[in-house]
Design a protein around this motif. Structure first.
Motif, short mmCIF file in Angstrom:
data_model
loop_
_atom_site.label_atom_id
_atom_site.label_comp_id
_atom_site.label_asym_id
_atom_site.label_seq_id
_atom_site.Cartn_x
_atom_site.Cartn_y
_atom_site.Cartn_z
N ILE A 125 69.74 -75.17 -8.08
CA ILE A 125 70.34 -74.33 -7.05
C ILE A 125 69.23 -73.86 -6.11
CG2 ILE A 125 71.72 -72.26 -6.57
CD1 ILE A 125 73.08 -74.35 -8.41
N THR A 126 69.44 -74.05 -4.81
CA THR A 126 68.48 -73.64 -3.80
C THR A 126 69.19 -72.72 -2.81
OG1 THR A 126 67.44 -75.80 -3.98
CG2 THR A 126 66.83 -74.46 -2.09
N THR A 127 68.55 -71.62 -2.45
CA THR A 127 69.12 -70.71 -1.46
C THR A 127 68.83 -71.27 -0.06
OG1 THR A 127 68.79 -68.82 -2.90
CG2 THR A 127 69.08 -68.36 -0.55
N LEU A 128 69.85 -71.29 0.77
CA LEU A 128 69.71 -71.77 2.15
C LEU A 128 69.65 -70.57 3.09
CD1 LEU A 128 72.25 -74.72 2.23
CD2 LEU A 128 69.80 -74.82 1.91
N GLU A 129 68.71 -70.61 3.97
CA GLU A 129 68.59 -69.52 4.93
C GLU A 129 69.69 -69.60 5.98
OE1 GLU A 129 65.10 -68.02 7.84
OE2 GLU A 129 64.54 -68.67 5.83
N LYS A 165 74.34 -71.70 -0.77
CA LYS A 165 73.43 -72.37 -1.70
C LYS A 165 73.59 -73.87 -1.57
CE LYS A 165 72.60 -68.45 -3.92
NZ LYS A 165 71.59 -67.58 -3.46
N ASP A 171 78.42 -68.73 -1.44
CA ASP A 171 78.07 -68.00 -2.66
C ASP A 171 79.28 -67.78 -3.56
OD1 ASP A 171 75.41 -67.91 -1.92
OD2 ASP A 171 75.56 -65.92 -1.02
N LEU A 175 79.87 -70.80 -5.85
CA LEU A 175 78.73 -71.34 -6.58
C LEU A 175 79.00 -71.51 -8.07
CD1 LEU A 175 75.82 -72.33 -6.62
CD2 LEU A 175 75.13 -69.94 -6.96
#
Length: 112
Positions: A93-97, A2, A67, A70
């Protein structure tokens, strides 16, 4: 992984940095930012003249965390940046690929 992005008051930077380091966040990026939230800035009176500041100075902090870290990272920021007054900031919070390190091509958690 994240990306945690936080907007904080500038004088809280050392507290937030130390708190993130204490929970195991290894790196952060800090940028100066100006903007306003729902309060739309503030006004000050100087020598009987009111000055309106539409944009408030903040710092934008970005940290990429696994994760597993976090919740600890978010709690560290929230605790260290809090003054108890309006304008303490926000955390996103942003999910990173995926993440890649340019220098050696490593990817994912190895790139952190």
């Amino acid at each position: 992984m994240k990306m945690v992005t936080a907007y904080i008051k500038p004088f809280k930077l050392n507290d937030v940095h130390n708190a993130l380091h204490a929970v195991g966040v290894s790196g952060i990026t800090v940028c100066e930012a100006k903007g306003h939230g729902h309060a739309k800035g503030h006004s000050e009176v100087l020598w009987d003249t009111e000055y309106v500041a539409h944009f408030i100075s903040k710092l934008r902090i970005e940290a990429i965390v696994p994760d597993a870290l976090l919740s600890h990272a978010v709690k560290a920021i929230m605790t260290a940046a809090r003054t108890g007054h309006t304008g303490d900031g926000k955390v996103f919070i942003t999910t990173l690929e995926d993440v890649y390190r340019i220098s050696d091509g490593s990817a994912g958690a190895d790139a952190l």
